[in-house]
Design a protein around this motif. Structure first.
Motif, PDB file in Angstrom:
ATOM      1  N   GLY A 158       0.306   4.100  11.479  1.00  0.00           N
ATOM      2  CA  GLY A 158       1.002   3.732  10.192  1.00  0.00           C
ATOM      3  C   GLY A 158      -0.140   3.586   9.426  1.00  0.00           C
ATOM      4  O   GLY A 158      -1.268   3.959   9.659  1.00  0.00           O
ATOM      5  N   TYR A 159       0.253   2.816   8.076  1.00  0.00           N
ATOM      6  CA  TYR A 159      -0.897   3.015   7.215  1.00  0.00           C
ATOM      7  C   TYR A 159      -1.427   1.355   7.144  1.00  0.00           C
ATOM      8  O   TYR A 159      -0.990   0.624   6.468  1.00  0.00           O
ATOM      9  CB  TYR A 159      -0.359   3.182   5.764  1.00  0.00           C
ATOM     10  CG  TYR A 159      -1.212   3.009   4.551  1.00  0.00           C
ATOM     11  CD1 TYR A 159      -2.317   3.966   4.375  1.00  0.00           C
ATOM     12  CD2 TYR A 159      -1.162   2.162   3.585  1.00  0.00           C
ATOM     13  CE1 TYR A 159      -3.166   3.998   3.497  1.00  0.00           C
ATOM     14  CE2 TYR A 159      -1.794   1.649   2.619  1.00  0.00           C
ATOM     15  CZ  TYR A 159      -3.060   2.701   2.376  1.00  0.00           C
ATOM     16  OH  TYR A 159      -3.922   2.454   1.611  1.00  0.00           O
ATOM     17  N   TYR A 160      -2.401   1.372   7.947  1.00  0.00           N
ATOM     18  CA  TYR A 160      -2.918  -0.166   8.372  1.00  0.00           C
ATOM     19  C   TYR A 160      -4.188  -0.014   7.690  1.00  0.00           C
ATOM     20  O   TYR A 160      -5.195  -0.078   8.275  1.00  0.00           O
ATOM     21  CB  TYR A 160      -3.094  -0.311  10.040  1.00  0.00           C
ATOM     22  CG  TYR A 160      -1.498  -0.437  10.531  1.00  0.00           C
ATOM     23  CD1 TYR A 160      -0.936  -1.552  10.679  1.00  0.00           C
ATOM     24  CD2 TYR A 160      -1.059   0.556  11.184  1.00  0.00           C
ATOM     25  CE1 TYR A 160       0.423  -1.659  11.314  1.00  0.00           C
ATOM     26  CE2 TYR A 160       0.111   0.463  12.067  1.00  0.00           C
ATOM     27  CZ  TYR A 160       0.833  -0.706  11.775  1.00  0.00           C
ATOM     28  OH  TYR A 160       1.733  -0.611  12.628  1.00  0.00           O
ATOM     29  N   VAL A 161      -4.312  -0.002   6.340  1.00  0.00           N
ATOM     30  CA  VAL A 161      -5.552  -0.022   5.587  1.00  0.00           C
ATOM     31  C   VAL A 161      -5.185  -1.172   4.465  1.00  0.00           C
ATOM     32  O   VAL A 161      -4.244  -0.957   3.889  1.00  0.00           O
ATOM     33  CB  VAL A 161      -5.781   1.330   4.966  1.00  0.00           C
ATOM     34  CG1 VAL A 161      -6.758   1.650   4.210  1.00  0.00           C
ATOM     35  CG2 VAL A 161      -6.043   2.289   6.262  1.00  0.00           C
ATOM     36  N   GLY A 178     -23.270  -3.970 -13.216  1.00  0.00           N
ATOM     37  CA  GLY A 178     -22.117  -4.621 -12.524  1.00  0.00           C
ATOM     38  C   GLY A 178     -20.779  -3.675 -12.480  1.00  0.00           C
ATOM     39  O   GLY A 178     -20.707  -2.997 -13.395  1.00  0.00           O
ATOM     40  N   PHE A 179     -20.597  -3.479 -11.249  1.00  0.00           N
ATOM     41  CA  PHE A 179     -19.304  -2.715 -11.048  1.00  0.00           C
ATOM     42  C   PHE A 179     -18.658  -3.105  -9.765  1.00  0.00           C
ATOM     43  O   PHE A 179     -19.265  -3.697  -8.783  1.00  0.00           O
ATOM     44  CB  PHE A 179     -19.650  -1.257 -11.091  1.00  0.00           C
ATOM     45  CG  PHE A 179     -20.902  -0.828 -10.300  1.00  0.00           C
ATOM     46  CD1 PHE A 179     -20.704  -0.555  -8.872  1.00  0.00           C
ATOM     47  CD2 PHE A 179     -22.316  -0.706 -10.641  1.00  0.00           C
ATOM     48  CE1 PHE A 179     -21.713  -0.232  -8.040  1.00  0.00           C
ATOM     49  CE2 PHE A 179     -23.291  -0.382  -9.899  1.00  0.00           C
ATOM     50  CZ  PHE A 179     -22.912  -0.278  -8.478  1.00  0.00           C
ATOM     51  N   LEU A 180     -17.495  -2.550  -9.518  1.00  0.00           N
ATOM     52  CA  LEU A 180     -16.658  -2.612  -8.344  1.00  0.00           C
ATOM     53  C   LEU A 180     -16.696  -1.274  -7.577  1.00  0.00           C
ATOM     54  O   LEU A 180     -16.407  -0.198  -8.080  1.00  0.00           O
ATOM     55  CB  LEU A 180     -15.364  -3.037  -8.459  1.00  0.00           C
ATOM     56  CG  LEU A 180     -15.077  -4.386  -9.004  1.00  0.00           C
ATOM     57  CD1 LEU A 180     -13.794  -4.758  -9.429  1.00  0.00           C
ATOM     58  CD2 LEU A 180     -15.607  -5.408  -8.025  1.00  0.00           C
ATOM     59  N   ILE A 181     -16.689  -1.023  -6.355  1.00  0.00           N
ATOM     60  CA  ILE A 181     -16.427   0.116  -5.412  1.00  0.00           C
ATOM     61  C   ILE A 181     -15.335  -0.631  -4.488  1.00  0.00           C
ATOM     62  O   ILE A 181     -15.116  -1.913  -4.259  1.00  0.00           O
ATOM     63  CB  ILE A 181     -17.356   0.677  -4.909  1.00  0.00           C
ATOM     64  CG1 ILE A 181     -18.246  -0.256  -3.902  1.00  0.00           C
ATOM     65  CG2 ILE A 181     -18.383   1.227  -5.802  1.00  0.00           C
ATOM     66  CD1 ILE A 181     -19.256   0.640  -2.976  1.00  0.00           C
ATOM     67  N   GLY A 182     -14.526   0.291  -3.715  1.00  0.00           N
ATOM     68  CA  GLY A 182     -13.580  -0.072  -2.805  1.00  0.00           C
ATOM     69  C   GLY A 182     -14.245   0.303  -1.274  1.00  0.00           C
ATOM     70  O   GLY A 182     -14.876   1.415  -1.188  1.00  0.00           O
ATOM     71  N   CYS A 183     -13.880  -0.318  -0.295  1.00  0.00           N
ATOM     72  CA  CYS A 183     -14.349  -0.260   1.044  1.00  0.00           C
ATOM     73  C   CYS A 183     -13.093  -0.297   1.946  1.00  0.00           C
ATOM     74  O   CYS A 183     -12.755  -1.574   2.374  1.00  0.00           O
ATOM     75  CB  CYS A 183     -15.187  -1.495   1.315  1.00  0.00           C
ATOM     76  SG  CYS A 183     -15.968  -1.262   3.228  1.00  0.00           S
ATOM     77  N   PRO A 184     -12.477   0.865   2.194  1.00  0.00           N
ATOM     78  CA  PRO A 184     -11.174   0.804   3.081  1.00  0.00           C
ATOM     79  C   PRO A 184     -11.544   0.135   4.347  1.00  0.00           C
ATOM     80  O   PRO A 184     -12.584   0.601   5.116  1.00  0.00           O
ATOM     81  CB  PRO A 184     -10.836   2.383   3.203  1.00  0.00           C
ATOM     82  CG  PRO A 184     -11.458   2.795   1.993  1.00  0.00           C
ATOM     83  CD  PRO A 184     -12.762   2.101   1.824  1.00  0.00           C
ATOM     84  N   VAL A 185     -10.829  -0.808   4.884  1.00  0.00           N
ATOM     85  CA  VAL A 185     -10.900  -1.527   6.171  1.00  0.00           C
ATOM     86  C   VAL A 185      -9.393  -1.424   7.038  1.00  0.00           C
ATOM     87  O   VAL A 185      -8.393  -1.327   6.186  1.00  0.00           O
ATOM     88  CB  VAL A 185     -11.528  -2.953   6.142  1.00  0.00           C
ATOM     89  CG1 VAL A 185     -12.596  -2.852   5.465  1.00  0.00           C
ATOM     90  CG2 VAL A 185     -10.613  -3.642   5.320  1.00  0.00           C
ATOM     91  N   THR A 186      -9.453  -1.497   8.201  1.00  0.00           N
ATOM     92  CA  THR A 186      -8.328  -1.641   9.053  1.00  0.00           C
ATOM     93  C   THR A 186      -7.538  -3.064   8.978  1.00  0.00           C
ATOM     94  O   THR A 186      -8.286  -3.945   8.618  1.00  0.00           O
ATOM     95  CB  THR A 186      -8.513  -1.526  10.526  1.00  0.00           C
ATOM     96  OG1 THR A 186      -7.496  -1.322  11.166  1.00  0.00           O
ATOM     97  CG2 THR A 186      -9.350  -2.588  11.146  1.00  0.00           C
ATOM     98  N   GLY A 231       0.770  -1.060  -0.116  1.00  0.00           N
ATOM     99  CA  GLY A 231      -0.039   0.262   0.139  1.00  0.00           C
ATOM    100  C   GLY A 231       0.710   1.316  -0.016  1.00  0.00           C
ATOM    101  O   GLY A 231       0.665   2.123  -0.768  1.00  0.00           O
ATOM    102  N   GLN A 232       1.873   1.549   0.798  1.00  0.00           N
ATOM    103  CA  GLN A 232       2.930   2.279   0.785  1.00  0.00           C
ATOM    104  C   GLN A 232       3.479   2.677  -0.634  1.00  0.00           C
ATOM    105  O   GLN A 232       3.382   3.799  -1.017  1.00  0.00           O
ATOM    106  CB  GLN A 232       3.919   2.246   1.846  1.00  0.00           C
ATOM    107  CG  GLN A 232       3.416   2.577   3.266  1.00  0.00           C
ATOM    108  CD  GLN A 232       4.513   2.366   4.222  1.00  0.00           C
ATOM    109  OE1 GLN A 232       5.331   1.383   4.136  1.00  0.00           O
ATOM    110  NE2 GLN A 232       4.652   3.293   5.129  1.00  0.00           N
ATOM    111  N   GLU A 233       3.748   1.688  -1.203  1.00  0.00           N
ATOM    112  CA  GLU A 233       4.442   1.700  -2.652  1.00  0.00           C
ATOM    113  C   GLU A 233       3.727   2.197  -3.629  1.00  0.00           C
ATOM    114  O   GLU A 233       3.886   3.382  -4.281  1.00  0.00           O
ATOM    115  CB  GLU A 233       5.042   0.472  -3.030  1.00  0.00           C
ATOM    116  CG  GLU A 233       6.132  -0.075  -2.142  1.00  0.00           C
ATOM    117  CD  GLU A 233       6.733  -1.521  -2.660  1.00  0.00           C
ATOM    118  OE1 GLU A 233       6.155  -2.158  -3.346  1.00  0.00           O
ATOM    119  OE2 GLU A 233       7.850  -1.882  -2.180  1.00  0.00           O
TER     120      GLU A 233
END
Length: 449
Positions: free
Chosen positions: A282-285, A262-270, A6-8
């Motif tokens: 930190g970037y814990y996602v 039909g499609f995709l969405i993103g759901c950020p989670v820890t 994720g950081q990269e």
């Protein structure tokens, strides 16, 4: 030193537009008591000694992006005297401090700015680049900063925080998981979820620029108390979470607004799965791909059930970094739209979202400033607290006008209301115009020349 997948990805996004504040994570607090800047600097040094990422730089090397940690004393408090600023100007200056770009390779990804109007009247603006932080981290660092400050000014010390994991340890665990049999099963699961689907894309007000831009603005709305209560009660009756209900109707609103069947969405989670990560900055996602597959017969209840099922199952596979699923430029972006939940009662500083608190003996209250605008076409943050639910819609202004985003919010609320009153209603059957407005429009069209 190591960087996560994720950081990269965030580092690459920064290289494409290094002056954009789209990935700046900001928490600003208004301080109503005298603050000793010498002690606050000591506390800041102790904070970055504890949380290594806050003193890390991310230079480019021949092998790609790298991480370097500097000594704690290199992070300095930036004190800006603003004695003549009125309330509006103070908030404006706080917002500007939050928008200043980072130079990740040279000066790192964290800064603390104290806008001091008087010895007992100031705003502390803490700003990180997303590459070292997430929403929980921003509250953790402010909590720990004032805990250190209070300990140096004779305030009762809070219980010693649990040990935090080193970032390299977290990255090694991520890499070990990806190469393990469990990681292979998680990758296969996400490939099945995303098979045949593209990123949800709302019809835009202007052509999409050939190169991605990160210019943004914010719109928001709050559910009225009766709707919030009905949401809690109805979702509980159907064994769904309020967030899953909101997410399912959000997908229905995207469908009705032109995103297709039909499609995709993103759901950020820890990804704070171990005790050592729960107290760490930190970037814990990770971002879970959430699929929508609708037909003319799909009901609102079915969109909610699908969202609930995907969230529950997806969390079992959340350790696999989504960046490893993108499939390269030929596939296009995996997400253009995201939706996430912020549960205010679970954040590390209890009560700050809702009113004044004491931090390290100092009276403090939240200073709400715009942030993280334009990361995607549309990012939605649902804030849940004791007062109810508030939706913050951040959008790319090169694509959308404010009226368009406001109209989408109205569509979502109309579908939400219909789902609570009659969950078996088909998504396609929900009227998106109030009856009196519809009658007015029909009357306009009935006149003959």
């Amino acid at each position: 030193m190591l960087m996560s997948a994720g950081q990269e990805a965030l580092w690459v996004a920064h290289q494409l537009d290094p002056d954009s504040p789209a990935y700046n994570v900001v928490l600003a607090v208004r301080l109503r008591d005298r603050v000793r800047t010498d002690v606050l600097q000591e506390a800041l040094t102790a904070l970055v000694a504890r949380h290594e990422l806050l003193r890390s730089r991310f230079p480019a090397t021949d092998e790609g992006p790298a991480r370097r940690a500097d000594p704690p004393a290199t992070v300095r408090l930036d004190v800006r005297e603003v004695p003549d600023a009125d309330e509006a100007e103070l908030v404006r200056l706080a917002g500007r401090a939050g928008r200043e770009p980072f130079r990740l390779g040279r000066s790192g990804a964290f800064r603390a700015v104290l806008l001091r109007r008087a010895t007992d009247d100031a705003v502390l603006v803490t700003v990180t680049h997303h590459i070292v932080s997430d929403a929980t981290s921003q509250w953790l660092l402010v909590r720990d900063l004032f805990a250190e400050y209070g300990a140096r000014t004779g305030q009762p010390a809070r219980a010693a925080a649990a040990a935090v994991s080193g970032w390299d340890e977290h990255v090694r665990a991520e890499r070990d998981f990806v190469t393990s049999p469990r990681g292979a099963r998680a990758a296969a699961y996400w490939r099945a979820v995303t098979e045949g689907l593209e990123a949800a894309a709302l019809p835009t007000d202007r052509p999409r620029p050939p190169q991605r831009t990160l210019n943004g603005a914010t719109d928001e709305f709050a559910l009225d108390p009766p709707t919030a209560l009905q949401l809690r009660e109805t979702s509980a009756e159907r064994a769904a979470t309020p967030f899953a209900w909101l997410l399912g109707t959000f997908q229905a609103a995207l469908h009705r607004s032109g995103c297709g069947d039909g499609f995709l969405i993103g759901c950020p989670v820890t990804t704070r799965f171990t005790p050592g990560t729960r107290e760490a900055v930190g970037y814990y996602v990770n971002i879970l791909p959430i699929a929508a597959r609708l037909s003319p017969a799909t009901t609102l209840a079915e969109t909610v059930e699908s969202a609930q099922r995907q969230l529950r199952t997806g969390m079992a596979h959340a350790r696999h970094p989504v960046e490893l699923l993108a499939g390269g430029p030929a596939r296009g972006p995996l997400f253009r739209i995201s939706c996430t939940l912020v549960a205010a009662d679970r954040l590390p500083i209890e009560g700050l979202y809702e009113g004044p608190v004491r931090l390290g003996g100092v009276r403090a209250e939240l200073c709400d400033v715009p942030q993280q605008e334009g990361q995607l076409d549309l990012t939605v943050e649902i804030i849940q607290d004791s007062r109810g639910f508030r939706a913050v819609l951040r959008y790319n202004t090169d694509l959308f006008d404010a009226d368009t985003v406001e109209r989408f919010g109205d569509t979502w609320q109309r579908l939400l209301g219909a789902s609570l009153d009659a969950p078996a209603t088909r998504v396609a059957d929900v009227a998106l115009v109030a009856q009196n407005d519809l009658e007015f429009l029909l009357a306009l069209g009935s006149d003959t020349p």
